[in-house]
Design a protein around this motif. Structure first.
Motif, PDB file in Angstrom:
ATOM      1  N   PRO A 150       7.824 -16.215  10.206  1.00 51.27           N
ATOM      2  CA  PRO A 150       6.098 -16.354   9.383  1.00 51.27           C
ATOM      3  C   PRO A 150       5.500 -15.048  10.568  1.00 51.27           C
ATOM      4  N   LEU A 151       5.176 -13.880   9.573  1.00 49.44           N
ATOM      5  CA  LEU A 151       4.560 -12.939  10.114  1.00 49.44           C
ATOM      6  C   LEU A 151       3.445 -13.778  11.518  1.00 49.44           C
ATOM      7  N   PRO A 152       2.496 -14.952  11.419  1.00 46.86           N
ATOM      8  CA  PRO A 152       1.374 -15.091  12.504  1.00 46.86           C
ATOM      9  C   PRO A 152       2.293 -15.420  13.706  1.00 46.86           C
ATOM     10  N   ARG A 153       3.653 -15.753  13.858  1.00 50.27           N
ATOM     11  CA  ARG A 153       4.362 -16.483  14.451  1.00 50.27           C
ATOM     12  C   ARG A 153       5.138 -15.721  15.074  1.00 50.27           C
ATOM     13  N   PHE A 154       5.420 -14.445  14.417  1.00 51.31           N
ATOM     14  CA  PHE A 154       6.143 -13.564  15.012  1.00 51.31           C
ATOM     15  C   PHE A 154       4.916 -12.157  15.655  1.00 51.31           C
ATOM     16  N   LEU A 155       3.496 -12.046  14.987  1.00 50.43           N
ATOM     17  CA  LEU A 155       2.753 -11.383  16.497  1.00 50.43           C
ATOM     18  C   LEU A 155       1.663 -12.454  17.108  1.00 50.43           C
ATOM     19  N   ALA A 156       1.865 -14.401  17.937  1.00 50.22           N
ATOM     20  CA  ALA A 156       1.650 -14.500  18.816  1.00 50.22           C
ATOM     21  C   ALA A 156       3.276 -14.106  19.717  1.00 50.22           C
ATOM     22  N   ASP A 157       4.043 -14.312  19.249  1.00 51.69           N
ATOM     23  CA  ASP A 157       5.233 -14.356  20.306  1.00 51.69           C
ATOM     24  C   ASP A 157       5.506 -13.389  20.893  1.00 51.69           C
ATOM     25  N   ASN A 158       5.334 -11.927  20.066  1.00 53.97           N
ATOM     26  CA  ASN A 158       5.189 -10.771  20.807  1.00 53.97           C
ATOM     27  C   ASN A 158       3.884 -10.506  21.092  1.00 53.97           C
ATOM     28  N   HIS A 159       3.177 -11.303  20.812  1.00 57.30           N
ATOM     29  CA  HIS A 159       1.511 -10.536  21.446  1.00 57.30           C
ATOM     30  C   HIS A 159       0.872  -9.513  20.687  1.00 57.30           C
ATOM     31  N   ALA A 160       1.466  -9.013  19.957  1.00 55.72           N
ATOM     32  CA  ALA A 160       0.923  -8.015  19.529  1.00 55.72           C
ATOM     33  C   ALA A 160      -0.350  -8.270  18.846  1.00 55.72           C
ATOM     34  N   GLN A 161      -1.039  -6.924  19.588  1.00 61.47           N
ATOM     35  CA  GLN A 161      -2.436  -6.790  19.524  1.00 61.47           C
ATOM     36  C   GLN A 161      -2.947  -6.138  17.732  1.00 61.47           C
ATOM     37  N   ALA A 162      -2.848  -5.499  17.510  1.00 63.19           N
ATOM     38  CA  ALA A 162      -2.424  -4.599  16.828  1.00 63.19           C
ATOM     39  C   ALA A 162      -1.266  -3.556  15.812  1.00 63.19           C
ATOM     40  N   VAL A 163      -1.761  -3.846  14.603  1.00 66.12           N
ATOM     41  CA  VAL A 163      -0.766  -2.984  13.749  1.00 66.12           C
ATOM     42  C   VAL A 163      -1.529  -1.796  12.828  1.00 66.12           C
ATOM     43  N   THR A 164      -0.598  -1.761  12.097  1.00 67.76           N
ATOM     44  CA  THR A 164      -1.037  -0.174  11.126  1.00 67.76           C
ATOM     45  C   THR A 164       0.316  -0.681   9.944  1.00 67.76           C
ATOM     46  N   LEU A 165      -0.593  -0.578   8.429  1.00 64.76           N
ATOM     47  CA  LEU A 165      -0.116  -0.906   7.471  1.00 64.76           C
ATOM     48  C   LEU A 165      -0.124   0.066   6.414  1.00 64.76           C
ATOM     49  N   LEU A 166       1.153   0.796   5.588  1.00 62.20           N
ATOM     50  CA  LEU A 166       1.028   1.055   4.474  1.00 62.20           C
ATOM     51  C   LEU A 166       1.081   0.120   3.347  1.00 62.20           C
ATOM     52  N   ARG A 167       1.096   1.414   2.168  1.00 65.10           N
ATOM     53  CA  ARG A 167       1.472   0.660   1.037  1.00 65.10           C
ATOM     54  C   ARG A 167       2.490   1.386  -0.122  1.00 65.10           C
ATOM     55  N   VAL A 168       3.570   1.639  -0.458  1.00 68.45           N
ATOM     56  CA  VAL A 168       4.500   1.755  -0.886  1.00 68.45           C
ATOM     57  C   VAL A 168       3.399   2.531  -2.465  1.00 68.45           C
ATOM     58  N   LYS A 169       3.927   3.628  -2.928  1.00 65.90           N
ATOM     59  CA  LYS A 169       3.809   4.976  -4.308  1.00 65.90           C
ATOM     60  C   LYS A 169       4.501   4.287  -5.087  1.00 65.90           C
ATOM     61  N   GLU A 170       3.773   4.136  -6.083  1.00 60.68           N
ATOM     62  CA  GLU A 170       5.103   4.225  -7.758  1.00 60.68           C
ATOM     63  C   GLU A 170       5.852   5.893  -7.354  1.00 60.68           C
ATOM     64  N   PRO A 171       6.874   5.559  -7.850  1.00 57.83           N
ATOM     65  CA  PRO A 171       7.668   6.916  -8.159  1.00 57.83           C
ATOM     66  C   PRO A 171       7.257   8.431  -8.614  1.00 57.83           C
ATOM     67  N   ALA A 172       6.422   8.047 -10.008  1.00 54.20           N
ATOM     68  CA  ALA A 172       5.513   8.763 -10.379  1.00 54.20           C
ATOM     69  C   ALA A 172       4.902  10.044  -9.481  1.00 54.20           C
ATOM     70  N   THR A 173       3.963   9.242  -8.589  1.00 54.49           N
ATOM     71  CA  THR A 173       3.823  10.106  -7.729  1.00 54.49           C
ATOM     72  C   THR A 173       3.925  11.316  -6.857  1.00 54.49           C
ATOM     73  N   MET A 174       5.170  11.394  -6.846  1.00 52.66           N
ATOM     74  CA  MET A 174       5.857  11.603  -5.676  1.00 52.66           C
ATOM     75  C   MET A 174       7.065  13.118  -6.292  1.00 52.66           C
ATOM     76  N   ALA A 175       5.887  13.789  -7.708  1.00 51.99           N
ATOM     77  CA  ALA A 175       6.329  14.379  -8.418  1.00 51.99           C
ATOM     78  C   ALA A 175       5.302  16.338  -7.534  1.00 51.99           C
ATOM     79  N   SER A 176       4.544  15.168  -7.422  1.00 49.67           N
ATOM     80  CA  SER A 176       4.241  16.189  -6.093  1.00 49.67           C
ATOM     81  C   SER A 176       4.136  17.006  -4.957  1.00 49.67           C
ATOM     82  N   VAL A 177       5.751  16.190  -4.513  1.00 49.20           N
ATOM     83  CA  VAL A 177       6.456  16.651  -3.642  1.00 49.20           C
ATOM     84  C   VAL A 177       6.611  18.382  -3.451  1.00 49.20           C
ATOM     85  N   THR A 178       5.903  19.352  -2.425  1.00 46.99           N
ATOM     86  CA  THR A 178       6.819  20.648  -2.170  1.00 46.99           C
ATOM     87  C   THR A 178       7.701  20.928  -1.238  1.00 46.99           C
TER      88      THR A 178
END
Length: 264
Positions: free
Chosen positions: A236-264
């Motif tokens: 459970p994410l809320p339990r992990f946050l509490a047990d580890n005294h985590a005060q803040a997080v960073t979030l990323l969302r994965v893009k669909e692979p089709a967008t990766m054609a722009s990698v150079t």
């Protein structure tokens, strides 16, 4: 950068070709079975529509895998080797392996995807490896694998990093969300989102990472490779946050692979 992934060889691989690797990949341990397991997982998830769903399918199949740290090979004085494993993971290599397999629509693409995720510009070099998770986030946003997930209450903070020997001190900016704001905005989270937990330790940016899983009942879970539990599991994410005294997080969302054609 002689070992970098160019637009030409990256797109050739995405089309079913084989990219030239600067250093031969080190399939540690059960090399051929490992290749077969990854290929099997990619095949199982290939018919699933979205990358988030493929992350869920592949990461779930790896639940129970043992935790092991320090599996990567390389140092300031030792040549970097491109290590691939499907049998043991730490929190970062679990996320990298699952993400690379989810983005690869066929086995031939897996190694190229993993290089792009683990190393800046795909260059197999110790200094190009994403040692800090803040580097991992920045580079995987820059290469269009992920995007920042900015929820209400997100803010930017600066921190001086001194934890990694051989890299030297540096100042980084991180987009973070408080624990309370995360829970308040839980309805905006989705299975497959990547979450990093901000460290309160001087000189270190994040202490852990994993995938968000939203159950059918709407519960928030963390799917991760946990050193304390010795394996990959859901908690459970809320339990992990509490047990580890985590005060803040960073979030990323994965893009669909089709967008990766722009990698150079």
């Amino acid at each position: 950068m002689s070992g970098a992934i160019t637009r030409r060889n990256f797109l050739a691989t995405m089309a079913g070709g084989v990219a030239v690797l600067a250093s031969g990949p080190a399939w540690a341990g059960r090399a051929q079975p490992a290749r077969q397991r990854i290929a099997s997982l990619i095949g199982e998830a290939a018919t699933v529509l979205t990358v988030a769903q493929r992350i869920d399918v592949i990461s779930k199949a790896l639940i129970g895998s043992p935790y092991r740290g320090h599996t990567l090979i390389g140092s300031p004085r030792r040549a970097e080797r491109f290590v691939l494993r499907d049998d043991v993971f730490d929190c970062v290599t679990f996320c990298e392996t699952v993400l690379a397999a989810a983005l690869a629509r066929e086995p031939a693409q897996f190694e190229t995807q993993l290089r792009l995720i683990r190393y800046k510009d795909g260059e197999i070099d110790w200094r190009a490896r994403n040692h800090y998770f803040s580097d991992w986030c920045a580079n995987n946003v820059a290469n269009h694998v992920c995007r920042k997930l900015l929820l209400p209450g997100s803010e930017t903070i600066d921190k001086r990093l001194t934890f990694m020997r051989g890299l030297g001190p540096r100042q980084v900016s991180m987009t973070v969300l408080s624990r309370d704001a995360l829970i308040d905005n839980r309805a905006l989270l989705a299975t497959g989102d990547i979450i990093g937990f901000l460290s309160q330790r001087p000189g270190l940016d994040y202490f852990h990472t994993g995938f968000v899983v939203v159950t059918g009942e709407g519960r928030l879970m963390l799917r991760h490779a946990a050193k304390s539990r010795g394996r990959v599991l859901d908690q459970p994410l809320p339990r992990f946050l509490a047990d580890n005294h985590a005060q803040a997080v960073t979030l990323l969302r994965v893009k669909e692979p089709a967008t990766m054609a722009s990698v150079t």
